[in-house]
Design an enzyme around this catalytic site. Structure first.
Site, PDB file in Angstrom:
ATOM      1  N   ASP A 146      32.604 -18.715 -26.547  1.00 35.20           N
ATOM      2  CA  ASP A 146      32.967 -18.635 -25.133  1.00 35.20           C
ATOM      3  C   ASP A 146      31.723 -18.752 -24.262  1.00 35.20           C
ATOM      4  O   ASP A 146      30.602 -18.548 -24.729  1.00 35.20           O
ATOM      5  CB  ASP A 146      33.628 -17.275 -24.849  1.00 35.20           C
ATOM      6  CG  ASP A 146      35.104 -17.285 -25.197  1.00 35.20           C
ATOM      7  OD1 ASP A 146      35.623 -18.373 -25.490  1.00 35.20           O
ATOM      8  OD2 ASP A 146      35.718 -16.212 -25.176  1.00 35.20           O
ATOM      9  N   LYS A 165      35.858 -20.833 -20.987  1.00 38.69           N
ATOM     10  CA  LYS A 165      36.647 -21.077 -19.785  1.00 38.69           C
ATOM     11  C   LYS A 165      36.319 -19.987 -18.784  1.00 38.69           C
ATOM     12  O   LYS A 165      36.431 -18.810 -19.061  1.00 38.69           O
ATOM     13  CB  LYS A 165      38.132 -21.114 -20.049  1.00 38.69           C
ATOM     14  CG  LYS A 165      38.677 -20.032 -20.938  1.00 38.69           C
ATOM     15  CD  LYS A 165      40.144 -20.309 -21.060  1.00 38.69           C
ATOM     16  CE  LYS A 165      40.788 -19.854 -22.293  1.00 38.69           C
ATOM     17  NZ  LYS A 165      40.709 -18.617 -22.820  1.00 38.69           N
ATOM     18  N   MET A 169      35.534  -8.418 -13.861  1.00 39.21           N
ATOM     19  CA  MET A 169      36.017  -9.570 -13.082  1.00 39.21           C
ATOM     20  C   MET A 169      36.308  -9.182 -11.631  1.00 39.21           C
ATOM     21  O   MET A 169      37.307  -9.623 -11.040  1.00 39.21           O
ATOM     22  CB  MET A 169      37.278 -10.171 -13.732  1.00 39.21           C
ATOM     23  CG  MET A 169      36.968 -10.829 -15.065  1.00 39.21           C
ATOM     24  SD  MET A 169      38.427 -11.375 -15.957  1.00 39.21           S
ATOM     25  CE  MET A 169      38.703  -9.990 -17.050  1.00 39.21           C
TER      26      MET A 169
HETATM   27  N1  SAH Z   1      35.331  -9.207 -23.585  1.00 39.85           N
HETATM   28  C1  SAH Z   1      34.324  -8.997 -22.569  1.00 39.85           C
HETATM   29  C2  SAH Z   1      34.887  -9.101 -21.166  1.00 39.85           C
HETATM   30  C3  SAH Z   1      35.353 -10.505 -20.809  1.00 39.85           C
HETATM   31  S1  SAH Z   1      36.002 -10.604 -19.192  1.00 39.85           S
HETATM   32  C4  SAH Z   1      33.661  -7.634 -22.808  1.00 39.85           C
HETATM   33  O1  SAH Z   1      34.153  -6.826 -23.589  1.00 39.85           O
HETATM   34  O2  SAH Z   1      32.623  -7.380 -22.187  1.00 39.85           O
HETATM   35  C5  SAH Z   1      34.630 -11.246 -18.306  1.00 39.85           C
HETATM   36  C6  SAH Z   1      34.044 -10.179 -17.402  1.00 39.85           C
HETATM   37  O3  SAH Z   1      33.247  -9.293 -18.175  1.00 39.85           O
HETATM   38  C7  SAH Z   1      33.091 -10.705 -16.337  1.00 39.85           C
HETATM   39  O4  SAH Z   1      33.791 -11.172 -15.200  1.00 39.85           O
HETATM   40  C8  SAH Z   1      32.307  -9.463 -16.022  1.00 39.85           C
HETATM   41  O5  SAH Z   1      33.044  -8.578 -15.210  1.00 39.85           O
HETATM   42  C9  SAH Z   1      32.176  -8.829 -17.397  1.00 39.85           C
HETATM   43  N2  SAH Z   1      30.917  -9.195 -18.058  1.00 39.85           N
HETATM   44  C10 SAH Z   1      30.751  -9.875 -19.205  1.00 39.85           C
HETATM   45  N3  SAH Z   1      29.452  -9.956 -19.543  1.00 39.85           N
HETATM   46  C11 SAH Z   1      28.762  -9.302 -18.581  1.00 39.85           C
HETATM   47  C12 SAH Z   1      27.399  -9.003 -18.349  1.00 39.85           C
HETATM   48  N4  SAH Z   1      26.445  -9.393 -19.197  1.00 39.85           N
HETATM   49  N5  SAH Z   1      27.071  -8.280 -17.252  1.00 39.85           N
HETATM   50  C13 SAH Z   1      28.018  -7.837 -16.407  1.00 39.85           C
HETATM   51  N6  SAH Z   1      29.314  -8.088 -16.568  1.00 39.85           N
HETATM   52  C14 SAH Z   1      29.693  -8.799 -17.640  1.00 39.85           C
END
Ligand code: SAH
Length: 247
Positions: A35, A56, A168
């Site tokens: 991803d 995506k 998000m």
């Molecule tokens: N499965 C992922 C979340 C995916 S949804 C998890 O467990 O972290 C995508 C959202 O995750 C982004 O919009 C943001 O809100 C958050 N996110 C993912 N990586 C990030 C990062 N390095 N720093 C801050 N927010 C992050």
């Protein structure tokens, strides 16, 4: 041997936050489907794997979910060791369970491997404990973004007494602020907005409910970012001031 797909969490970005189990899966992989939010640096653990990007991101180019499903199935049926690598944890807003269910229904064995979710890493990397004795007896992980735009029960969230960790949320700050305020949360409630958590590009904007939108705009907050809303964020500010004054 039965066809198998590993659904693996790559963690929030820092390659050192990868689990040993994830490293093991990457070493064995013939195909790795990744991803957008996965840090490509974690791919150094792959030996000969073919890397397929199937990211995506909201509003940008996207790979349809059905195509990802079919591609995983095709590789697995060819007898390949398939690793589906997702940012953070595969089952926290990552569609991991949807993919596992779909593969299972098509006779493919699935192994889920946890990753450190962004909310957890974001809070820790700026010194916020998500739970704290006498301050926050729980944590609520929420996505501000839904496919059907259904609204959240802001009143229940505002009054839950738990730390709110919002994923998000960058494009939904106005809605979050208005919802929590209308739900009875104090305008003074501390808010931490953490961009690129755990990466060298990490930035952190400290604010409060009443001004979070203006503060995020001044800071030019970008996605990916995590919002941590709760008294614990105030506690961490005090702790860091204390550290400064003692340092
Ligand atoms: N499965 C992922 C979340 C995916 S949804 C998890 O467990 O972290 C995508 C959202 O995750 C982004 O919009 C943001 O809100 C958050 N996110 C993912 N990586 C990030 C990062 N390095 N720093 C801050 N927010 C992050």
């Amino acid at each position: 041997m039965n066809a198998k797909v590993w659904l693996v969490g790559a963690g929030p970005g820092d390659p050192e936050l990868l689990t040993l189990k994830a490293v093991k899966a990457l070493k064995q992989a013939d195909v790795v489907m990744i991803d957008d939010l996965v840090n490509p640096a974690v791919l150094e653990h792959c030996r000969t794997a073919r890397i397929v990007s199937v990211g995506k991101r909201g509003g940008c180019r996207s790979t349809p979910q059905a195509f990802i499903h079919r591609l995983m199935l095709r590789y697995a049926r060819q007898g390949k060791c398939v690793v589906r690598l997702k940012g953070g944890d595969p089952c926290i807003f990552g569609r991991g369970s949807e993919e596992a269910d779909w593969l299972g229904a098509h006779g493919i064995e699935v192994e889920l491997v946890n990753g450190i979710t962004a909310g957890l890493a974001g809070a820790t990397s700026c010194g916020i404990p998500l739970t704290l004795r006498g301050v926050a007896r729980g944590v609520t992980l929420i996505t501000a973004h839904t496919q059907d735009d259904s609204s959240l029960n802001w009143q229940a969230l505002a009054q839950s007494g738990t730390t709110l960790v919002i994923y998000m949320g960058v494009a939904k700050l106005a809605e979050i602020q208005a919802g929590l305020f209308a739900g009875g949360m104090s305008g003074e409630m501390p808010v931490a907005m953490i961009e690129n958590a755990s990466l060298p590009t990490q930035r952190e904007c400290r604010s409060r409910l009443a001004t979070m939108q203006e503060d995020a705009a001044c800071f030019a907050l970008q996605s990916p970012a995590i919002l941590v809303i709760g008294e614990v964020a105030r506690h961490a500010v005090q702790a860091s001031l204390l550290q400064l004054s003692h340092g």
